[in-house]
Scaffold this motif. Sequence first.
Motif, short mmCIF file in Angstrom:
data_model
loop_
_atom_site.label_atom_id
_atom_site.label_comp_id
_atom_site.label_asym_id
_atom_site.label_seq_id
_atom_site.Cartn_x
_atom_site.Cartn_y
_atom_site.Cartn_z
N UNK A 187 0.81 -1.20 0.00
CA UNK A 187 0.00 0.00 0.00
C UNK A 187 0.85 1.26 0.00
N UNK A 188 1.95 1.21 0.80
CA UNK A 188 2.87 2.35 0.83
C UNK A 188 3.50 2.58 -0.54
N UNK A 189 3.94 1.49 -1.20
CA UNK A 189 4.56 1.61 -2.52
C UNK A 189 3.56 2.11 -3.55
N UNK A 190 2.31 1.62 -3.44
CA UNK A 190 1.28 2.06 -4.37
C UNK A 190 1.01 3.56 -4.20
N UNK A 191 0.92 4.02 -2.96
CA UNK A 191 0.68 5.43 -2.70
C UNK A 191 1.82 6.30 -3.23
N UNK A 192 3.06 5.82 -3.01
CA UNK A 192 4.23 6.56 -3.49
C UNK A 192 4.21 6.65 -5.01
N UNK A 225 1.53 9.06 -6.28
CA UNK A 225 1.88 10.47 -6.07
C UNK A 225 2.97 10.95 -7.04
N UNK A 226 3.99 10.08 -7.24
CA UNK A 226 5.16 10.50 -8.02
C UNK A 226 5.26 9.87 -9.39
N UNK A 227 4.40 8.89 -9.67
CA UNK A 227 4.49 8.20 -10.94
C UNK A 227 5.64 7.20 -10.94
N UNK A 228 6.23 6.96 -12.11
CA UNK A 228 7.34 6.01 -12.23
C UNK A 228 8.51 6.35 -11.32
N UNK A 229 8.87 7.64 -11.14
CA UNK A 229 9.95 7.95 -10.19
C UNK A 229 9.66 7.45 -8.78
N UNK A 266 0.26 -1.73 -16.11
CA UNK A 266 -0.83 -2.41 -16.82
C UNK A 266 -2.13 -1.60 -16.73
N UNK A 267 -2.31 -0.87 -15.62
CA UNK A 267 -3.50 -0.03 -15.45
C UNK A 267 -3.41 1.24 -16.29
N UNK A 268 -2.22 1.53 -16.82
CA UNK A 268 -2.05 2.72 -17.64
C UNK A 268 -1.61 3.94 -16.88
N UNK A 269 -1.24 3.75 -15.59
CA UNK A 269 -0.80 4.90 -14.78
C UNK A 269 0.63 5.30 -15.07
#
Length: 212
Positions: free
Chosen positions: A11-16, A19-23, A52-55
């Motif tokens: 969840x932490x990694x997903x939130x990061x 917020x920041x995208x690929x970086x 895969x979600x396109x984010x």
Amino acid sequence: METAEIGGIAGWAMELTERLGAPGAGVAIALENLFPPLPSEVILPLAGFTAARGDMSLLAALLWTTAGSVVGALALYCVGALLGRERTVAIAARLPLVKISDIEKAEAWFARHGVKTVFFGRMIPIFRSLISVPAGVERMPLGTFLLFTTLGSLIWNTVFVLAGYLLGEHWHLVENYMGIVSKVVVAAVVLVVARFVAVRLRERRGHGRHAR
């Protein structure tokens, strides 16, 4: 698995990443190198799922996570270089059951196999982070270290990012299987350490009998 259901490290990694995208994925992997309890086996497939979600693009996920791996490894290389051989030997000499000859043997082995160790070590759980420290202690040429760290990291990251990309919402299955692999690695390390301790204690008992 819905995004709302993702908790803990994932969840932490997903939130990061949101917020920041690929970086953000790159930052998470850099921190994983510095703090091994953060598992790349969770962060990388999650980055693939996010792509895969396109984010983010798949290429961006691969490039940024590999850049994060290299940055994290370089930080630990610098720690090893600052520590240096003399301090390492001094610390080892104070450890029970460890001889200076053990350090010398390890140095000789690393001198012969250092490049392969850095390359393949980037693809072994637990050792992925730790291998950078002895490379710094032994002052492996920085260019060589960066080259083989990048290559090894790129292979490892590609496998797991692609797995998450292809599995989609089932990306967490990667963690389940890799958890087994990590346990096998830990068990192997414990066996090696136990054997070392047993041999060294046997040597001490032998020396004690000879002294008497």
